[in-house]
Design a protein around this motif. Structure first.
Motif, PDB file in Angstrom:
ATOM      1  N   ALA A 256     -26.599 -28.691 -38.694  1.00 29.58           N
ATOM      2  CA  ALA A 256     -25.934 -28.251 -37.467  1.00 29.58           C
ATOM      3  C   ALA A 256     -26.347 -29.090 -36.268  1.00 29.58           C
ATOM      4  O   ALA A 256     -25.504 -29.475 -35.436  1.00 29.58           O
ATOM      5  N   MET A 257     -27.632 -29.386 -36.162  1.00 29.34           N
ATOM      6  CA  MET A 257     -28.110 -30.148 -35.003  1.00 29.34           C
ATOM      7  C   MET A 257     -27.497 -31.542 -34.942  1.00 29.34           C
ATOM      8  O   MET A 257     -27.307 -32.090 -33.856  1.00 29.34           O
TER       9      MET A 257
ATOM     10  N   LEU B  74     -30.712 -29.190 -29.053  1.00 27.98           N
ATOM     11  CA  LEU B  74     -30.776 -27.765 -29.349  1.00 27.98           C
ATOM     12  C   LEU B  74     -31.511 -26.948 -28.281  1.00 27.98           C
ATOM     13  O   LEU B  74     -31.049 -25.855 -27.921  1.00 27.98           O
ATOM     14  N   PRO B  75     -32.652 -27.416 -27.738  1.00 32.41           N
ATOM     15  CA  PRO B  75     -33.351 -26.595 -26.743  1.00 32.41           C
ATOM     16  C   PRO B  75     -32.530 -26.293 -25.489  1.00 32.41           C
ATOM     17  O   PRO B  75     -32.831 -25.341 -24.759  1.00 32.41           O
ATOM     18  N   GLU B  76     -31.486 -27.075 -25.230  1.00 35.24           N
ATOM     19  CA  GLU B  76     -30.648 -26.823 -24.063  1.00 35.24           C
ATOM     20  C   GLU B  76     -29.563 -25.781 -24.332  1.00 35.24           C
ATOM     21  O   GLU B  76     -28.925 -25.289 -23.397  1.00 35.24           O
ATOM     22  N   GLY B  77     -29.345 -25.452 -25.590  1.00 31.21           N
ATOM     23  CA  GLY B  77     -28.181 -24.663 -25.954  1.00 31.21           C
ATOM     24  C   GLY B  77     -28.429 -23.171 -26.061  1.00 31.21           C
ATOM     25  O   GLY B  77     -29.563 -22.688 -26.079  1.00 31.21           O
TER      26      GLY B  77
ATOM     27  N   ALA C  26     -33.025 -11.809 -44.218  1.00 25.42           N
ATOM     28  CA  ALA C  26     -34.048 -12.856 -44.259  1.00 25.42           C
ATOM     29  C   ALA C  26     -33.542 -14.177 -43.709  1.00 25.42           C
ATOM     30  O   ALA C  26     -34.237 -14.839 -42.923  1.00 25.42           O
ATOM     31  N   ILE C  27     -32.320 -14.581 -44.077  1.00 29.23           N
ATOM     32  CA  ILE C  27     -31.800 -15.871 -43.614  1.00 29.23           C
ATOM     33  C   ILE C  27     -31.588 -15.838 -42.108  1.00 29.23           C
ATOM     34  O   ILE C  27     -31.964 -16.782 -41.397  1.00 29.23           O
ATOM     35  N   GLY C  28     -31.010 -14.760 -41.592  1.00 30.53           N
ATOM     36  CA  GLY C  28     -30.804 -14.660 -40.154  1.00 30.53           C
ATOM     37  C   GLY C  28     -32.105 -14.642 -39.378  1.00 30.53           C
ATOM     38  O   GLY C  28     -32.248 -15.329 -38.358  1.00 30.53           O
ATOM     39  N   LEU C  29     -33.069 -13.871 -39.854  1.00 30.92           N
ATOM     40  CA  LEU C  29     -34.351 -13.772 -39.155  1.00 30.92           C
ATOM     41  C   LEU C  29     -35.119 -15.085 -39.224  1.00 30.92           C
ATOM     42  O   LEU C  29     -35.677 -15.551 -38.217  1.00 30.92           O
ATOM     43  N   LEU C  30     -35.156 -15.715 -40.391  1.00 32.47           N
ATOM     44  CA  LEU C  30     -35.824 -17.013 -40.506  1.00 32.47           C
ATOM     45  C   LEU C  30     -35.134 -18.061 -39.637  1.00 32.47           C
ATOM     46  O   LEU C  30     -35.789 -18.940 -39.061  1.00 32.47           O
ATOM     47  N   THR C  31     -33.801 -17.972 -39.509  1.00 33.42           N
ATOM     48  CA  THR C  31     -33.071 -18.888 -38.635  1.00 33.42           C
ATOM     49  C   THR C  31     -33.506 -18.705 -37.192  1.00 33.42           C
ATOM     50  O   THR C  31     -33.775 -19.689 -36.476  1.00 33.42           O
ATOM     51  N   ALA C  32     -33.573 -17.462 -36.734  1.00 29.49           N
ATOM     52  CA  ALA C  32     -33.991 -17.195 -35.357  1.00 29.49           C
ATOM     53  C   ALA C  32     -35.411 -17.690 -35.105  1.00 29.49           C
ATOM     54  O   ALA C  32     -35.710 -18.278 -34.053  1.00 29.49           O
ATOM     55  N   ILE C  33     -36.298 -17.476 -36.072  1.00 28.90           N
ATOM     56  CA  ILE C  33     -37.687 -17.926 -35.924  1.00 28.90           C
ATOM     57  C   ILE C  33     -37.756 -19.445 -35.854  1.00 28.90           C
ATOM     58  O   ILE C  33     -38.457 -20.013 -35.002  1.00 28.90           O
ATOM     59  N   LEU C  34     -37.011 -20.133 -36.726  1.00 30.11           N
ATOM     60  CA  LEU C  34     -37.053 -21.596 -36.715  1.00 30.11           C
ATOM     61  C   LEU C  34     -36.400 -22.156 -35.454  1.00 30.11           C
ATOM     62  O   LEU C  34     -36.863 -23.170 -34.913  1.00 30.11           O
ATOM     63  N   LEU C  35     -35.352 -21.516 -34.968  1.00 31.14           N
ATOM     64  CA  LEU C  35     -34.729 -21.951 -33.712  1.00 31.14           C
ATOM     65  C   LEU C  35     -35.740 -21.905 -32.574  1.00 31.14           C
ATOM     66  O   LEU C  35     -35.821 -22.848 -31.768  1.00 31.14           O
ATOM     67  N   ARG C  36     -36.508 -20.842 -32.515  1.00 32.28           N
ATOM     68  CA  ARG C  36     -37.532 -20.747 -31.459  1.00 32.28           C
ATOM     69  C   ARG C  36     -38.602 -21.809 -31.651  1.00 32.28           C
ATOM     70  O   ARG C  36     -39.082 -22.419 -30.681  1.00 32.28           O
ATOM     71  N   ALA C  37     -38.981 -22.072 -32.898  1.00 28.48           N
ATOM     72  CA  ALA C  37     -39.975 -23.116 -33.165  1.00 28.48           C
ATOM     73  C   ALA C  37     -39.451 -24.492 -32.785  1.00 28.48           C
ATOM     74  O   ALA C  37     -40.226 -25.369 -32.386  1.00 28.48           O
ATOM     75  N   TYR C  38     -38.123 -24.698 -32.895  1.00 30.91           N
ATOM     76  CA  TYR C  38     -37.497 -25.961 -32.509  1.00 30.91           C
ATOM     77  C   TYR C  38     -37.295 -26.071 -31.001  1.00 30.91           C
ATOM     78  O   TYR C  38     -36.759 -27.072 -30.511  1.00 30.91           O
TER      79      TYR C  38
ATOM     80  N   CYS D  30     -35.605 -23.792 -28.951  1.00 31.59           N
ATOM     81  CA  CYS D  30     -34.418 -23.143 -28.395  1.00 31.59           C
ATOM     82  C   CYS D  30     -34.850 -21.863 -27.676  1.00 31.59           C
ATOM     83  O   CYS D  30     -35.421 -20.958 -28.281  1.00 31.59           O
ATOM     84  N   LYS D  31     -34.547 -21.776 -26.381  1.00 31.39           N
ATOM     85  CA  LYS D  31     -35.020 -20.655 -25.566  1.00 31.39           C
ATOM     86  C   LYS D  31     -34.036 -19.491 -25.532  1.00 31.39           C
ATOM     87  O   LYS D  31     -34.417 -18.368 -25.218  1.00 31.39           O
ATOM     88  N   HIS D  32     -32.771 -19.743 -25.798  1.00 30.68           N
ATOM     89  CA  HIS D  32     -31.756 -18.681 -25.723  1.00 30.68           C
ATOM     90  C   HIS D  32     -31.208 -18.431 -27.132  1.00 30.68           C
ATOM     91  O   HIS D  32     -30.314 -19.123 -27.599  1.00 30.68           O
ATOM     92  N   VAL D  33     -31.769 -17.425 -27.792  1.00 35.86           N
ATOM     93  CA  VAL D  33     -31.340 -17.046 -29.130  1.00 35.86           C
ATOM     94  C   VAL D  33     -30.998 -15.556 -29.126  1.00 35.86           C
ATOM     95  O   VAL D  33     -31.844 -14.719 -28.801  1.00 35.86           O
ATOM     96  N   ASP D  34     -29.754 -15.233 -29.462  1.00 33.94           N
ATOM     97  CA  ASP D  34     -29.334 -13.849 -29.635  1.00 33.94           C
ATOM     98  C   ASP D  34     -29.064 -13.612 -31.115  1.00 33.94           C
ATOM     99  O   ASP D  34     -28.603 -14.505 -31.826  1.00 33.94           O
TER     100      ASP D  34
END
Length: 334
Positions: A154-155, A162-165, A174-186, A188-192
């Motif tokens: 996706a990136m 990604l951090p700007e988006g 599990a996939i959704g939660l792991l995605t949110a966790i990895l987005l924050r680790a990458y 990304c400040k705005h994750v819903d």
């Protein structure tokens, strides 16, 4: 040995099965931990014709090598497994895109899986893990690699870093939660995260630090997100994804609850939306994910729930009924 067997739609049974025999080029594994995947639930509901009754499911695992018929893998070694059984010689394997192998099979589908005390697998599918890596953490390599592979794809399509988006994740399993966790680790400040189950929304807020939305009560904002990750893949979530992505944005489609449905092709075309599908991971993704899990990129994973293999029938029933807050249940065969 004990094995948890898919016996009929909406039915699992704990049975005695023969311990697998050792064949040339393969290993026999003593299973330490095995996660229940969304695709296992899909099979449990009778929605996957590739997984037939009588099959031992399970493809997310951590294990110790009990027997080995290959010099590369030693008895006693701690490992996880790439459950995709690939040929190694087709054009996709030779390109390093082994997840698209033309002749692939899969653990827990075309051969017996990990919801058992022992399992056999080709030695080339085995991935060593650090000796101090907890089995429950190592067992999350497969779903976490799915997420890592999807976000990397996706990136590559996004027009800004990604951090700007702004990102919407649909689904709090599990996939959704792991995605949110990895987005924050990458960064990304705005994750819903949109999830209908209140227990899972609370888990996502606590463990991923993201805002959550009940999509039944509140429709995610239209034309708002730079990236939308659909970790469910139902008709309703596909429509939500396309409605909420902004012009020029990207939709990453991971889940496959419904195999087909109509979407708004007019918006996809006129707004230049990038719609991506993703399938599993490459072997390189698996190795990268072992390192990421070991160094804490995915957090402490304290939200993962464990059950004994003896309690596996009940675990499937409770997951089906939505009575488990955790997005991941890991079975412990021993």
């Amino acid at each position: 040995m004990k094995a948890l067997v898919y016996t009929a739609p909406n039915e699992m049974a704990l049975q005695e099965r023969p311990r697998p025999e050792l064949h040339a080029g393969e290993v026999v594994l003593r299973i330490e931990a095995a996660g229940i995947c969304g695709s296992d639930m899909h099979a449990y509901h009778g929605h996957d014709p590739r997984r037939k009754p009588g099959l031992v499911l399970g493809h997310e695992l951590a294990a110790i090598v009990a027997e080995s018929a290959t010099d590369a893998i030693k008895v006693g070694q701690r490992v996880t497994v790439n459950p995709l059984i690939t040929c190694g010689v087709c054009q996709y394997c030779l390109q390093g895109r082994d997840n698209l192998c033309s002749n692939r099979g899969m653990v827990g589908m075309s051969r017996a899986g990990a919801f058992a005390q022992f399992m056999s697998v080709p030695g080339k599918s085995v991935i060593p893990v650090p000796a101090d890596m907890k089995p429950v953490v190592a067992a999350l390599t497969e779903p976490a690699a799915t997420v890592l592979h999807a976000l990397n794809l996706a990136m590559a399509t996004m027009h800004r870093p990604l951090p700007e988006g702004r990102v919407l994740v649909i689904g709090g399993g599990a996939i959704g939660l792991l995605t949110a966790i990895l987005l924050r680790a990458y960064g990304c400040k705005h994750v819903d995260l949109a999830e209908t189950n209140a227990l899972r929304r609370a888990s996502a807020e606590k463990n991923a630090g993201c805002a959550t939305i009940d999509p039944i009560a509140t429709t995610p904002q239209q034309d708002y997100y730079d990236l939308v990750v659909d970790a469910v893949g139902a008709k309703a979530t596909r429509n939500t994804a396309l409605n909420s992505v902004r012009p020029g944005g990207t939709i990453m489609h991971i889940g496959l609850q419904d195999w087909s449905s109509e979407i708004d092709m007019r918006k996809l075309t006129l707004a230049e939306i990038t719609l991506l599908g993703t399938y599993t991971y490459t072997m390189a993704d698996m190795y990268a994910t072992v390192n990421a899990l070991h160094n804490g990129t995915f957090g402490d994973l304290s939200w993962v729930e464990t059950r004994s293999l003896d309690d596996g029938v009940t675990a499937f029933t409770e997951l089906d009924q939505g009575n488990i807050a955790s997005g991941k249940v890991v079975l412990l065969p021993h």
